[in-house]
Design an enzyme around this catalytic site. Structure first.
Site, PDB file in Angstrom:
ATOM      1  N   ASN A 133       0.870  -1.186   0.000  1.00 37.01           N
ATOM      2  CA  ASN A 133       0.000   0.000   0.000  1.00 37.01           C
ATOM      3  C   ASN A 133       0.905   1.232   0.000  1.00 37.01           C
ATOM      4  OD1 ASN A 133      -1.762   2.086   0.579  1.00 37.01           O
ATOM      5  ND2 ASN A 133      -2.214   1.384   2.684  1.00 37.01           N
ATOM      6  N   LYS A 146       0.055   4.236  -0.169  1.00 39.53           N
ATOM      7  CA  LYS A 146      -0.598   5.414   0.445  1.00 39.53           C
ATOM      8  C   LYS A 146      -0.415   6.622  -0.472  1.00 39.53           C
ATOM      9  CE  LYS A 146       0.043   3.239   4.880  1.00 39.53           C
ATOM     10  NZ  LYS A 146       0.172   3.363   6.325  1.00 39.53           N
ATOM     11  N   HIS A 191      -9.327   0.997   5.267  1.00 41.81           N
ATOM     12  CA  HIS A 191      -8.031   1.216   5.925  1.00 41.81           C
ATOM     13  C   HIS A 191      -8.237   2.154   7.116  1.00 41.81           C
ATOM     14  CE1 HIS A 191      -3.942   2.470   6.745  1.00 41.81           C
ATOM     15  NE2 HIS A 191      -3.547   1.413   6.086  1.00 41.81           N
ATOM     16  N   GLU A 235      -6.621   4.540   8.219  1.00 41.42           N
ATOM     17  CA  GLU A 235      -6.411   5.968   7.952  1.00 41.42           C
ATOM     18  C   GLU A 235      -7.666   6.591   7.357  1.00 41.42           C
ATOM     19  OE1 GLU A 235      -2.768   5.517   5.754  1.00 41.42           O
ATOM     20  OE2 GLU A 235      -1.760   4.913   7.602  1.00 41.42           O
ATOM     21  N   GLU A 248      -4.797  -4.979  10.833  1.00 39.99           N
ATOM     22  CA  GLU A 248      -3.737  -3.991  11.031  1.00 39.99           C
ATOM     23  C   GLU A 248      -3.979  -3.230  12.330  1.00 39.99           C
ATOM     24  OE1 GLU A 248      -1.906  -2.692   7.036  1.00 39.99           O
ATOM     25  OE2 GLU A 248      -3.770  -1.592   7.248  1.00 39.99           O
ATOM     26  N   GLY A 303       3.089   2.187  10.735  1.00 40.35           N
ATOM     27  CA  GLY A 303       4.051   3.269  10.561  1.00 40.35           C
ATOM     28  C   GLY A 303       4.815   3.646  11.820  1.00 40.35           C
ATOM     29  N   SER A 353       3.920  -2.145  10.197  1.00 40.77           N
ATOM     30  CA  SER A 353       5.375  -2.201  10.383  1.00 40.77           C
ATOM     31  C   SER A 353       6.000  -3.532   9.975  1.00 40.77           C
ATOM     32  CB  SER A 353       5.745  -1.835  11.829  1.00 40.77           C
ATOM     33  OG  SER A 353       5.403  -0.486  12.099  1.00 40.77           O
ATOM     34  N   GLY A 395       3.013  -1.103   4.162  1.00 34.07           N
ATOM     35  CA  GLY A 395       3.037   0.296   3.761  1.00 34.07           C
ATOM     36  C   GLY A 395       4.438   0.722   3.380  1.00 34.07           C
TER      37      GLY A 395
HETATM   38  P1  PGA Z   1       3.265   0.275   7.484  1.00 32.17           P
HETATM   39  O1  PGA Z   1       1.758   0.500   6.953  1.00 32.17           O
HETATM   40  O2  PGA Z   1       3.748  -1.013   6.873  1.00 32.17           O
HETATM   41  O3  PGA Z   1       4.013   1.473   6.956  1.00 32.17           O
HETATM   42  O4  PGA Z   1       3.208   0.212   8.955  1.00 32.17           O
HETATM   43  C1  PGA Z   1       0.871  -0.583   6.846  1.00 32.17           C
HETATM   44  C2  PGA Z   1      -0.464  -0.124   6.343  1.00 32.17           C
HETATM   45  O5  PGA Z   1      -0.963   0.937   6.763  1.00 32.17           O
HETATM   46  O6  PGA Z   1      -1.076  -0.810   5.488  1.00 32.17           O
END
Ligand code: PGA
Length: 249
Positions: free
Chosen positions: A9, A11, A93, A95, A163, A169, A209, A230
């Site tokens: 992803n 983003k 997601h 976010e 997640e 992140g 992560s 991500g």
């Molecule tokens: P990250 O994001 O691997 O940067 O932690 C994962 C995600 O939000 O899908």
């Protein structure tokens, strides 16, 4: 055997120049690669699909609207996503749940819109840091599963990504025991709701992560069928070892 999927992803990262990373990834795919999916920003979908060609790398969007068309300035529909050659769309997601106040009912509608367009929905769930600390994880996950997954969920139209928001992140990752506990719980819930034939076959991804140095450990969990990645999906040199770890798991 359940499908294994390594999903990236991007983003809101990347312009046309970043398609070079997709080119690079093609060359780094192991011979026994699992399914690989890249979800770039929407303006790159067409070109990303061209770049991957017949390598088997699939392209997906990061969100879609629940309507097929209409007066929704700035939004894209699942039909438009499918028109680019994409095969998947991420819905729900965290976010988007947080920044756009998307609720389970919105996500359910988006998943149905994705299916109607012939796309596989990657439905995301996950608890906040506060809920994690308060030991509410399983309760939150159960509610999100019940609310976000439409009744017509199957093992081909849906992938579930767990997640934990506090792991996204941040570099913080749950212990393997915690990941096993949540993924086993999700598996049991979907088997109960959809029956073993469907529930046992829906791929469950872990996200938050995931990096080259922790992927192999995470993939030890029996009910982890891949990852939604991500930051580490932006560079082919980081994503390729994660794909390799999944292939070896
Ligand atoms: P990250 O994001 O691997 O940067 O932690 C994962 C995600 O939000 O899908």
């Amino acid at each position: 055997m359940r499908r294994k999927l390594a999903a990236g992803n991007w983003k809101m990262n990347g312009t046309a120049a970043n398609l070079a990373e997709l080119e690079a990834l093609k060359a780094l795919l192991p011979a026994n690669a699992p399914e690989v999916l890249i979800c770039p920003p929407a303006p790159l979908l067409f070109r990303a699909h061209e770049v991957v060609g017949d390598t088997g790398i699939q392209i997906g969007a990061q969100d879609c609207h629940s309507h097929e068309s209409g007066a929704f300035t700035g939004d894209i529909s699942a039909t438009m996503v499918a028109d680019t050659g994409a095969t998947h769309v991420i819905v729900g997601h965290s976010e988007r749940r947080e920044a756009y106040e998307e609720h389970d009912s919105d996500i359910r509608k988006k998943a149905k819109a994705a299916w109607a367009a012939g796309l596989t929905a990657v439905i995301c769930i996950g608890e906040s840091g506060d809920d994690h600390e308060a030991n509410n994880t399983l309760e939150i996950i159960a509610g999100q599963l019940a609310g976000s997954l439409p009744d017509a969920t199957t093992a081909t139209n849906t992938v579930i990504a767990y997640e934990p928001i506090w792991a996204i992140g941040t570099g913080k990752v749950p212990t393997l025991e915690q990941i096993v506990q949540v993924h086993d719980f999700i598996r049991a819930k979907i088997v109960t709701r959809f029956g073993a034939e469907i529930g046992d076959m829906i791929p469950l991804l872990y996200g938050g992560s995931v990096k080259p140095d922790n992927a192999a450990t995470i993939f030890e969990a029996e009910n982890v069928d891949g990852a939604l990645v991500g930051g580490a999906s932006l560079k082919a040199a980081d994503f390729a070892p994660i794909i390799q770890a999944l292939a070896a798991s």
